[in-house]
Enzyme design. Structure first.
Site, PDB file in Angstrom:
ATOM      1  N   GLY A  47       0.842  -1.197   0.000  1.00  0.00           N
ATOM      2  CA  GLY A  47       0.000   0.000   0.000  1.00  0.00           C
ATOM      3  C   GLY A  47       0.872   1.239   0.000  1.00  0.00           C
ATOM      4  N   CYS A  48       0.299   2.388  -0.315  1.00  0.00           N
ATOM      5  CA  CYS A  48       1.138   3.590  -0.424  1.00  0.00           C
ATOM      6  C   CYS A  48       1.723   3.993   0.923  1.00  0.00           C
ATOM      7  CB  CYS A  48       0.380   4.745  -1.067  1.00  0.00           C
ATOM      8  SG  CYS A  48      -1.181   5.206  -0.281  1.00  0.00           S
ATOM      9  N   PHE A  49       0.950   3.887   1.989  1.00  0.00           N
ATOM     10  CA  PHE A  49       1.500   4.263   3.290  1.00  0.00           C
ATOM     11  C   PHE A  49       2.595   3.292   3.735  1.00  0.00           C
ATOM     12  CE2 PHE A  49      -1.456   7.331   2.853  1.00  0.00           C
ATOM     13  CZ  PHE A  49      -2.748   7.113   3.303  1.00  0.00           C
TER      14      PHE A  49
END
Lengths: 325, 325, 325, 325
Positions: free
Chosen positions: A130-132
């Protein structure tokens, strides 16, 4: 003779960014695109600036039974949708899933490409972080590997541009007038990204990620993620920098910077900028990381993973400079 | 073996965008960069995301006497500075001047590349159009050539993102708090871009551009120019579209669109999107044009012109898709 | 003892701004609020910052049959909805309709308060002008009255913040990622505001508004409207300024400014800033006008009209300074 | 008969917001304004929308020797300037200093008005808290007083709009193109606001604030501050809410909200919204606080403090609803 690739979930931001990157990739030929809301349209109807060589490609309704032969399929579907949608894809078709359903699932490599490219290179199925997690784990990896911080009680405060929230469900609440000039926290105490972050922290450190805290915030800008991560540890700032520079010495997309990083440095690219500030007196190590949530946080890292599993140079199609200003 | 290029005025937005495009150009090698405010710095100090192959290039103070041998020099200096700065450059060194001092000056081709590439191709000195003329003239050229509109009394209402105002003098007044969430007209009644617009209108139409009106407006966004142009003429919408499609049939960067164009369709690219809406009853033809002011409005068109004068494919290094969202 | 007022359409931006203004109005007591999407909620659920005195007011479902006794009803409903919704309101209940259905309808005064307050003062039903007409007509009125411009062939190029497009239908397409950093024209050639603009031009000038052109543009900011209006006439700039200063000498909300106006000067207020630039050689008069589309363009002008029809000081509740920066 | 007030530092954002609030204050009459960069101008030249009653007031050069008689002086000068500038003001003239030089200085009350109004009410000199302390301390005060969190090792992650950085020195680096669509941390490890935060934590808790961590971040919006504060403690979410509701039961500007707060809820007002999320298993309490940095973070709280020291109702001139959207 190009590598035949397809994108399912072309209507979302991740799919759209994958399209942009693949369109100028020296080895990938996009031969298939599918999307829920846009089946029947041509790519140029959805993306007016798409290169003319791809303009007439018609977006299909997703049907794994009628998939053409593809070397790599990029999937960018909402969480909860991807698992079922991809379950009938031929077992030998390489897939990079930008969505969340296959992270740390058996048979899928977790695609943290800047940290363990060798674990990805010979895979058939890769689950993009995921981006985070992408932002966070890149900053923490050297410190965990070098035991400069404790793996437990890490506090991650993340700030994200609005395209980090996708196109479907959640995004419908992001009307311009409600979102512009506004900032808010969300997903308090638990967030879907926490399991993969915790598992990776434990994998990298050999310790326990108990006490992990993670708070995302919506920021009024389109792209960009900044993670400010508060860790316990007696390391000095210099030790952190030395660790990160060693760890990433050969990795082409990680930039270690003494200046506090700005999200815009990464916008439009697959770069991540990392920085550190530590105070041994307070047993405090602050790690900072910026990425473009659609770049390193989604399609950029997906293309990087696809390069790896196809045996291509890792930087193929990903060497464009960030867009500034 | 690459074509050796240099950029003077690397600190400005036009110079920075030229850097980005040249960095991934298949034939251009950047071997020289000069800038007023940043001499002595390395490129990576000014542009943290610059590709590593260029990171260590040191920015020079401009001195034509000590220029290395270059095949093409890109100049992006403020208006009023360029004429003197470039006057001592060796006569055989190709120059593309993004700044305004050489437009319609003897010995310099006016680089409206999408309209008269053949007039540029064998030149040594090219004066890039200003961003507002680039947007405006592309939209008007077919209509003027086909006599669908009168060349006189054209009213051009232009809206520009803030990077259209450069980096130096004028830009220092664009503090974030004063500029954000704000819109204003400026340069009322006369603007430095009017002479080149008028001359080109007359060149394309064979008529007089008397009565030209031009009003720019600052818009709170970084990139993007939209020109809404009100013309007199009895043409129908269909006639306008047919004219533009014919005129630009072979031109790779011009997209004629029935949907009203959005600036974001062009952001990060060298594309221009044109549209038309006419009402013969009111003797009215509205032409609309969007570009990225740093793309087609500056560095993109500069690279396109450089491709032309170097005998390269016109789209070399310029086929990246726009950045969306 | 306050004047009892109600708002129907509290969920929209116009209704929300009316709430804000009425909440600090010295004479108006809000005793009733109705809204389609929020019936059953308390005001504080919809507007977390609403003054505590109003927090517990419950939003009703609109039902004219069960309206409490009100002195003034503010209506801010989407175009097409208002006519039917208000048709059964008791004939003696004063209504100010912010929506478009009653403009230039028999029995309703057209609420251009800064221009003809005397025509409004003793009315029971007032139709608030649309935001674009509000901006445009204020700028043109003096020039038309003094015959400094021709009433025909006026070209109005309007730029609006996103809240100018309301909350319902149209607004659902304004997702942040699509709208941010983007600018586009819309409503080409014909727009719902044109009839009231044309009628008012004719009323003010005694001439024909034939050839009127009007093009709105969406700008990435929340509030603000700028109209740049191109007129034919041989007047000088000084004549235009003298005309406007005379015309509005006693009007409290109109500011005539020599500096080109910025939308932010008006944000959060009921002010309009007007400016002019003329060139007799080109038979050209440019009129410029900025307002806050929710202020002078909607709720501000609605409260001003309500003050007029209630016999209150015109500036009651409207003397707050704009919010800057 | 009004209370005579003056503002020194009228050119800064804090001074400008003080002007806006004072202009509609029922008891304050602005009779004096001084500013470094604008001496000699009229208020309307600097603030085009200023109410006409104040338009002609001429901005003075600051000279304490020639100050008129004032009941209250508001000072909004840059840090480091205020101490000297105010040192010669007559001892009996009430001053509210929005700047930082007098916080926790003998003879000056620390103006945390929502927490200890009684300590302010009979003062002559009040030092307004900084905007980040204002947001942070309001959220922490109940938890510290009720011993629901440890006073040590508090981690404060703050996000601020750009007007939180003032108008002078620092602000000159905030050019629009560099700042828009960008987010960055700054002031790592130590920041000028930390001493007042630490002292207040200790005062409220009776314990030690050792280990305090504070990291501000610049966010691309004009106004708004959100503090996300990570504390150690075994309290439950319900206990935190009950504590805050009790603590602020009678305080007019504090809103305790179960929904995660958004900065826009406070914009244009003197409100603060507080929320909490706790997890006893992780010994974690997260406190969240949003304010308008120019409202509760500067001029709003300054006017509130002025009301207190003048014996006026605390909400005088501060009951306007936030500006939304």
């Amino acid at each position: 003779m190009g590598i035949r690739v397809g994108i399912v979930g072309i209507s979302g931001f991740g799919g759209g960014e994958a399209l942009r990157l693949i369109a100028s990739h020296p080895s990938f030929d996009l031969v298939y695109a599918a999307g829920e809301g846009s089946a029947g349209s041509r790519l140029v109807d959805r993306f007016p600036g798409v290169p003319s060589t791809l303009a007439e490609l018609v977006i299909q309704e997703w049907n794994p039974a009628t998939l053409p032969q593809l070397d790599v399929l990029f999937a960018s579907l909402p969480t909860g949708i991807s698992a079922e949608a991809l379950s009938c894809v031929p077992k030998d078709m390489k897939i990079v899933d930008i969505g969340g359903d296959h992270r740390y699932v058996d048979g899928w490599a977790y695609g943290l490409a800047d940290v363990w490219p060798q674990q990805i290179a010979d895979q058939v199925r890769v689950a993009n972080p995921g981006c985070f997690p992408a932002a966070t784990l890149n900053a923490l990896a050297p410190l965990l590997a070098d035991k400069l911080i404790e793996p437990g009680n890490i506090v991650i405060d993340v700030k994200t541009g609005i395209s980090g929230a996708g196109r479907g469900g959640a995004n419908s609440q992001f009307s311009y007038a409600d979102t512009n000039e506004n900032l808010q926290p969300y997903g308090l105490l638990k967030h879907v990204h926490m399991p993969e972050i915790a598992k990776t922290i434990e994998k990298l450190s050999g310790g326990s990620a108990a006490g992990l805290v993670f708070t995302p915030h919506l920021v009024p800008m389109t792209r960009g993620v900044l993670a400010t991560i508060y860790c316990r540890g007696g390391a000095t700032t210099d030790q952190c920098f030395a660790s990160a520079r060693r760890f990433y010495a050969k990795r082409p997309f990680i930039r270690v910077t003494e200046r506090p990083p700005q999200t815009k440095w990464a916008t439009g690219s697959n770069l991540a900028f990392l920085s550190y500030a530590a105070d041994p007196e307070r047993n405090l190590v602050i790690a900072m990381s910026v990425i473009d949530n659609l770049g390193k946080g989604a399609a950029g890292q997906a293309v990087q993973n696809a390069n790896l599993i196809c045996g291509l140079p890792e930087t193929a199609g990903l060497d464009g400079a960030p867009v500034w200003p």
